[in-house]
Design an enzyme around this catalytic site. Structure first.
Site, mmCIF file in Angstrom:
data_model
loop_
_atom_site.group_PDB
_atom_site.id
_atom_site.type_symbol
_atom_site.label_atom_id
_atom_site.label_comp_id
_atom_site.label_asym_id
_atom_site.label_seq_id
_atom_site.Cartn_x
_atom_site.Cartn_y
_atom_site.Cartn_z
ATOM 1 N N GLU B 59 0.803 -1.229 0.000
ATOM 2 C CA GLU B 59 0.000 0.000 0.000
ATOM 3 C C GLU B 59 0.835 1.279 0.000
ATOM 4 O O GLU B 59 0.461 2.256 -0.640
ATOM 5 C CB GLU B 59 -0.977 0.005 1.182
ATOM 6 C CG GLU B 59 -2.175 -0.920 1.004
ATOM 7 C CD GLU B 59 -1.872 -2.368 1.321
ATOM 8 O OE1 GLU B 59 -0.765 -2.644 1.806
ATOM 9 O OE2 GLU B 59 -2.738 -3.224 1.084
ATOM 10 N N PHE B 82 -9.787 -1.419 0.457
ATOM 11 C CA PHE B 82 -10.700 -1.125 1.574
ATOM 12 C C PHE B 82 -10.166 0.123 2.270
ATOM 13 O O PHE B 82 -8.957 0.252 2.440
ATOM 14 C CB PHE B 82 -10.747 -2.285 2.583
ATOM 15 C CG PHE B 82 -11.562 -3.455 2.109
ATOM 16 C CD1 PHE B 82 -12.912 -3.563 2.419
ATOM 17 C CD2 PHE B 82 -10.976 -4.443 1.331
ATOM 18 C CE1 PHE B 82 -13.664 -4.639 1.969
ATOM 19 C CE2 PHE B 82 -11.730 -5.517 0.876
ATOM 20 C CZ PHE B 82 -13.080 -5.623 1.198
ATOM 21 N N ALA B 83 -11.065 0.994 2.695
ATOM 22 C CA ALA B 83 -10.623 2.236 3.338
ATOM 23 C C ALA B 83 -9.815 1.955 4.604
ATOM 24 O O ALA B 83 -8.962 2.753 4.990
ATOM 25 C CB ALA B 83 -11.823 3.119 3.677
ATOM 26 N N ASP B 84 -10.061 0.795 5.216
ATOM 27 C CA ASP B 84 -9.312 0.434 6.428
ATOM 28 C C ASP B 84 -7.795 0.471 6.187
ATOM 29 O O ASP B 84 -7.028 0.774 7.086
ATOM 30 C CB ASP B 84 -9.687 -0.984 6.868
ATOM 31 C CG ASP B 84 -11.177 -1.120 7.100
ATOM 32 O OD1 ASP B 84 -11.581 -1.241 8.256
ATOM 33 O OD2 ASP B 84 -11.944 -1.074 6.111
ATOM 34 N N PHE B 85 -7.383 0.117 4.948
ATOM 35 C CA PHE B 85 -5.946 0.011 4.676
ATOM 36 C C PHE B 85 -5.275 1.371 4.527
ATOM 37 O O PHE B 85 -4.066 1.467 4.342
ATOM 38 C CB PHE B 85 -5.707 -0.856 3.427
ATOM 39 C CG PHE B 85 -6.388 -2.201 3.478
ATOM 40 C CD1 PHE B 85 -6.741 -2.781 4.697
ATOM 41 C CD2 PHE B 85 -6.699 -2.886 2.323
ATOM 42 C CE1 PHE B 85 -7.392 -4.013 4.756
ATOM 43 C CE2 PHE B 85 -7.349 -4.116 2.360
ATOM 44 C CZ PHE B 85 -7.692 -4.680 3.583
ATOM 45 N N HIS B 128 -12.297 -4.511 7.981
ATOM 46 C CA HIS B 128 -12.834 -4.207 6.648
ATOM 47 C C HIS B 128 -14.147 -3.428 6.723
ATOM 48 O O HIS B 128 -14.990 -3.537 5.843
ATOM 49 C CB HIS B 128 -13.076 -5.499 5.848
ATOM 50 C CG HIS B 128 -11.836 -6.264 5.526
ATOM 51 N ND1 HIS B 128 -11.181 -7.042 6.441
ATOM 52 C CD2 HIS B 128 -11.110 -6.346 4.385
ATOM 53 C CE1 HIS B 128 -10.115 -7.589 5.875
ATOM 54 N NE2 HIS B 128 -10.042 -7.187 4.633
#
Lengths: 324, 325
Positions: B59, B82-85, B128
Site C-alpha cells: 500500500e 478497503f478504506a481500512d488500509f 474491513h
C-alpha cells in the site's frame, strides 16, 4: 592514470567544490544564529551527488533526503534560492514554507527533499512509472541513507520497481550512521547493495568517497535504466564528517574516528589524482574555490537582503483550487 | 431516465474521463480480474488494458506511486481496496501528497484521487468496515468526497479526476449495488456543493454517504407524524458547503448531524462547532449528533447493528432535537 577525460574530471570536481563551499558557508551562518530550524550538512559525501549527477539530464528526476543540499546543487540548483530558503525568506525555493529539509526545484526535475526518512522510495516508483507510461527515456534517482534502507517503503519500492522494470537508480549514501546510531547496530547486511538479490536487480557497491568510482558505477546504472532495462541498487560507502545536524553533540563517536575519515574525504583525495593526471593546476584549483566562494557570498547577500514572507503567505498554496 | 448502480456509475465516470485524458490511469490491488472487488471498474480492463494496473500488496508503494506519477504529468486514481488500509499509507497521503504543494511553495500540483470503499453493515469485521473520513478533514491539504447516489458518484468522480488537488473519494461498500437515475448525457457535479435531498421545514439533518439513505427513510416515517425534515447531503466534507447548511438551519432552527463513522471527534463535531459559532442565534435547541459507538466495528450481525447508526437512530435524534426546543 585514470581512464576518464579531463573535462569530465573537472566537472566532477567543480560540483564537489560547489557543494562543499555552500555547506561550509551554511554551517558558519547557522553557528552565528542566522538560520532558523535544523540543518543537515552533506560535507564529506559530495562525491556521491557529483558522481551520479554527471550522467543525468536536466529532465531526469531526483528525490532527495533531509541531507539534500548537495543533491539539488549537483542537479543544477540555484544557490541563491537555496540559501534564501535556509533563511526562511520569501525568495527561497519554497517561499520559506519548506526550509532546508524540503528543497524542491521542479524546473530541474528535483521533485523534493523529504523530511521523512524513506519517504522518497514510494514517490520514486511513481516518477518511474510515469516515465514508463509516457514512454520517455528519462530516469529517476532516489538518494537515501543507510538508515532509510530499514524502512518498509524500501522493500515495497524495490520490489515494485523490479517487477515493472522501472528506470530508477536507488543510490544509497552509506555514511555509517542513522542519526546517532551506528550502522552495524541496525543493518542486517554489511552494505545495502547485498539486498539487491532479494529484488532481482543489480546491486553495486562502490567507494562513495571516490568520485570517479561513483561516476562510473552510476553512469552504467543510468544508461541501463535509460535503455529500459530496469532499476539498480547502488551502495556508496562514505562518512558523515559533520554531526547529524549542526549542533549535534556527537556523543556516539570519537573525535579520533572523525579525524581519520577527514584524511579520506573525497575532495582532497580527488585533487591528488587530478594533479597527478594533469587535470588541474594549483592556480586552477584556487580559481575554482574562489568562484564558488563568490557565488556563495552572493547567495548570502541575496538571502539577507530578501524580505521574510508576509505572514499571510502562511495561508496560501494549500490547494491549486481552494473552492472558496 | 435510465437507472444504473453505483458501481456502474463509478466505471462510467472513469471511462468517460479516461477517453478524454490519456494521463488518467488506475492503480491498486486486484483490479483487472473482476473489474475491481465491487465491480466498480467493470469494462475498464478491456477498454484500457494499459491504464489499469494490478499491484503487489504494497500500500505505501501504491499510494507513493500515485504521488510520484501525479508530480510528473499523470492523473492517477489509486484504489485502496478497503478504506481500512488507508492507515498503512498515512505518511504518503498526509505528509507527502497533502503537504507537497504547500511545502514546496506552490511549485507542484497533486492531481491524484485516492479512492476507497468504506463503511460497515456487511459483517466484514473490524479490519474491513471502518470509515475514516474525519481524519482527512482534520489534516489540511485534502478534498474529501463522500457521495451517496449513482448520480452523485458519477458527477463528483468526474470532477475529482479533473481537479489539480489531492481528492480522497470514499464510497460506502453497501451502496455499490444501489440503483438510481443517471442521465445518458454528460454532466459533472462541482466539488464542495451540497445537495438538498429532501426539503423540509422543522428539522435540518446534515448527513452524507450511507446515512443519507437512512435519513430519507426516517424522514418518511417522521412525515407521517407531521414532522417535516430537510435532508442536506454534504457530498463533500472538505471543503464543505457551509452556505447550504446555514440556509437550512436559518429556516428550521433545529439541527441533527448524522454519519456512520464514530461520533467522537467525527465530522459532526466540527460541523456542530461551526454551526454554533456562526449561527447560535438561529438555533432553537442544542445540536444532536448521530454516529457510531466508540468501539471497533464488530463482526456478528446483532453486534454490528448495535454499534453503527441507522434510520431508527436518526428518527430518535430528530424527536430529541424537537423535544429539547
Amino acid at each position: 592514470m585514470s581512464d576518464i577525460d579531463k573535462s569530465t574530471a573537472i566537472k566532477l570536481y567543480r560540483t564537489m567544490v560547489r557543494i562543499r563551499v555552500f555547506e561550509t558557508v551554511t554551517e558558519k551562518l547557522f553557528l552565528e544564529g542566522k538560520l532558523p530550524g535544523f540543518v543537515h550538512l552533506y560535507i564529506g559525501e559530495e562525491a556521491i551527488a557529483a558522481g551520479v549527477s554527471a550522467s543525468l539530464r536536466r529532465d531526469d528526476y531526483i528525490l532527495s533526503t533531509h541531507r539534500g543540499h548537495g543533491h539539488t546543487l549537483a542537479k543544477g540548483g540555484d544557490m541563491k534560492k537555496m540559501m534564501a530558503e535556509n533563511y526562511g525568506k520569501v525568495t527561497g525555493y519554497c517561499k520559506g514554507k519548506g526550509g532546508s529539509m524540503h528543497i524542491a526545484d521542479f524546473s530541474i526535475g528535483m521533485l523534493g527533499a523529504n523530511g521523512v526518512v524513506g519517504g522518497q522510495f514510494p514517490i520514486s516508483v511513481g516518477a518511474g512509472l510515469s516515465i514508463k507510461m509516457r514512454k520517455t527515456d528519462q530516469v529517476v534517482v532516489a538518494y537515501f541513507g543507510d538508515g532509510a534502507a530499514n524502512r518498509g517503503t524500501f522493500h515495497e519500492a524495490l520490489n515494485m520497481a523490479s517487477i515493472w522494470k522501472l528506470p530508477i537508480i536507488f543510490v544509497n549514501e552509506d555514511n555509517q550512521y542513522a542519526s546517532t546510531t551506528r550502522k552495524v547496530r541496525t543493518l542486517s547486511v554489511e552494505h545495502v547493495a547485498q539486498r539487491a538479490c532479494a529484488y532481482n536487480v543489480p546491486g553495486i557497491r562502490c567507494d562513495g568517497n571516490d568520485v570517479i568510482a561513483v561516476y562510473k558505477a552510476a553512469k552504467e546504472a543510468i544508461e541501463r535504466a535509460r535503455r529500459g532495462e530496469g532499476p539498480t541498487l547502488m551502495s556508496c560507502q562514505t562518512y558523515r564528517l559533520k554531526g547529524h545536524f549542526i549542533g549535534d553533540p556527537e556523543k556516539y563517536r570519537t573525535h579520533e574516528e572523525v579525524e581519520e575519515f577527514w584524511k579520506k574525504e573525497p575532495i582532497g583525495r580527488f585533487e591528488k589524482i587530478a594533479f597527478e593526471n594533469g587535470w588541474l593546476t594549483e592556480d586552477e584549483k584556487k580559481a575554482i574555490w574562489e568562484e564558488y566562494q563568490k557565488e556563495a557570498e552572493e547567495a548570502v547577500k541575496f538571502a539577507e537582503e530578501s524580505p521574510y514572507p508576509d505572514p499571510e503567505e502562511a495561508l496560501k498554496d494549500v490547494f491549486v483550487n481552494p473552492l472558496e | 431516465m435510465r437507472e444504473i448502480t453505483v458501481a456502474q456509475a463509478t466505471a462510467e465516470a472513469l471511462m468517460e474521463e479516461m477517453s478524454k485524458d490519456p494521463t488518467i490511469f488506475i492503480i491498486g490491488e486486484d483490479l483487472t480480474a473482476h473489474g475491481g472487488i465491487f465491480g466498480q471498474f467493470v469494462g475498464i480492463p478491456e477498454k484500457f488494458p494499459d491504464r489499469i494496473l494490478d499491484t503487489p500488496i504494497s500500500e505505501t508503494a501504491i499510494v507513493g506511486a500515485g504521488v510520484g506519477a501525479a508530480l510528473t504529468g499523470m492523473r492517477p486514481l489509486v484504489d485502496l481496496h478497503f478504506a481500512d488500509f488507508i492507515t498503512i499509507t498515512m505518511d504518503e497521503i498526509v505528509s507527502q501528497a497533502a503537504t507537497m504543494r504547500y511545502m514546496f511553495g506552490g511549485q507542484s500540483k497533486m492531481p491524484l484521487v485516492i479512492w476507497a470503499p468504506d463503511g460497515a453493515g456487511l459483517s466484514a469485521g473490524p479490519h474491513h468496515s471502518k470509515s475514516f473520513e474525519s481524519w482527512f478533514m482534520h489534516a489540511p491539504g485534502m478534498k474529501v468526497v463522500v457521495p451517496s447516489t449513482p448520480y452523485d458518484v458519477k458527477g463528483l468522480l468526474k470532477s475529482a479526476l479533473r481537479d489539480d488537488d489531492l481528492v480522497l473519494f470514499f464510497q460506502h461498500k453497501k451502496l455499490f449495488k444501489f440503483k438510481g437515475p443517471v442521465p445518458e448525457e454528460e454532466y459533472i457535479i462541482p466539488l464542495k456543493k451540497a445537495d438538498v435531498k429532501r426539503e423540509g421545514s422543522d428539522v435540518t439533518v446534515v448527513t452524507y454517504s450511507m446515512m443519507v439513505h437512512h435519513t430519507l427513510s426516517a424522514a418518511k416515517r417522521l412525515e407521517k407524524e407531521g414532522i417535516s425534515v430537510e435532508v442536506i447531503d454534504l457530498r463533500t466534507i472538505w471543503p464543505f458547503d457551509f452556505d447550504a447548511v446555514a440556509e437550512s438551519v436559518k429556516k428550521t432552527g433545529h439541527v441533527v448531524i448524522a454519519h456512520e463513522s464514530w461520533k467522537v471527534g467525527g465530522v459532526g463535531a466540527e460541523l456542530a462547532s461551526q454551526i454554533q459559532e456562526k449561527l447560535f442565534d438561529y438555533l432553537d435547541a442544542p445540536i444532536v449528533r448521530v454516529g457510531a459507538e466508540h468501539v471497533p466495528i464488530p463482526f456478528s450481525p446483532p453486534l454490528e447493528k448495535r454499534v453503527i447508526p441507522d434510520d431508527e437512530d436518526v428518527y430518535r435524534a430528530v424527536k430529541k432535537v424537537l423535544e429539547e426546543a
